[in-house]
Scaffold this motif. Sequence first.
Motif, short mmCIF file in Angstrom:
data_model
loop_
_atom_site.label_atom_id
_atom_site.label_comp_id
_atom_site.label_asym_id
_atom_site.label_seq_id
_atom_site.Cartn_x
_atom_site.Cartn_y
_atom_site.Cartn_z
N VAL A 30 -110.01 -44.10 -76.79
CA VAL A 30 -110.75 -42.84 -76.78
C VAL A 30 -112.22 -43.18 -76.92
N ARG A 56 -105.79 -36.45 -89.33
CA ARG A 56 -104.64 -36.30 -88.42
C ARG A 56 -103.44 -37.11 -88.90
N ARG A 115 -108.10 -37.64 -81.79
CA ARG A 115 -107.37 -38.02 -80.59
C ARG A 115 -106.89 -39.46 -80.67
N GLU A 147 -103.80 -39.41 -82.71
CA GLU A 147 -102.69 -38.82 -81.95
C GLU A 147 -102.12 -39.81 -80.94
#
Length: 341
Positions: free
Chosen positions: A162, A90, A305, A308
């Motif tokens: 997370v 990512r 995640r 992000e």
Amino acid sequence: MLGKPITLRDVAEQASVHPSTASRALNSRTRDMVNPATVARVLEVARELGYQPNSLARGLKMNQTFTVGMLVPDLTNPLFPPIVRGIEDRLNEQGYTLVLANTDNDDGKERAIISAMGTRRVDGLILATARREYPLLDEILAGDLRVVLVNRAVDNPAVPSVVGDDHAGVGFAVRHLVELGHRRIAHVAGTQAVTTGLARYQSFVSWMQSLDLELDRDLVVFADWFQEQSGARAFAELLDRGRDFTAVVAANDLIALGCYDVLTERGLRVPEDVSVIGYNDIPFSDKFNPPLTTIRIPHYAMGVRGAELLLEAIDDPDATPVSMRLSPSLVIRASTAPPRR
């Protein structure tokens, strides 16, 4: 001899656009400001020319290094590579480089690594090393470095995190054993110094009570870490207590593997004598003998995640912190079976 590096201006000229338009088209965060057909043309030209962005120049312009530091407690634990891969994939999409470090659960080493990363001006940190008592985190938060936690959390709501939904995951494990007919269920818990160990232990207690099962405290032992050897020591202690049980929920797959080791040493079989269920579904858990029933956590998605959330915090330091829980699933293999009658 290497040729002259391809520049942004070269890409712009070849694509017949202004350099600023080419720059926006090549940046995934500004790409939606450009006509899709133009974006496609610029990307194709950049690929054909072999264009590589000048990250140093971009960093100087934006006062960023486009590097992110990540700390993990134990690189030998198969749990972490999928998380790291998700983070790296990512970040790469946004032009960031990941710098990975192993702490060996050593406070002094962790402090030195974070200091070194700060000196090198990383734009943010992703930590898989958080403990329930974690004064170092307070020191980091006192500065201007953005931080996200993965796989563990802390009580401070100001820190994005997370994690997996441990309560749901342990529920899957206990209910699966109950559906097979087990009633005397043991638990080899992880260390209570970290939120994953505490949450899974508390969830085990909660689910045993909610399902009207006897919670025998002598059937609960605590491993000092999430490792095979620690699991073996704890499980040996459990067996030495001499209490009857037909199944065990282990706090992670490596602890479950330690349970396998002790059962084999003592001439007992999985699942004929004791059903064993793990947690995480690490790579190769399907190659255990027998293959391990376990709770699958979407670790790659956890990494994505986490990355992000960090990118969002870097872009907008004033944004409200977000904490996420990812849904687990039960993976049934050959290590669980109905108890002997």
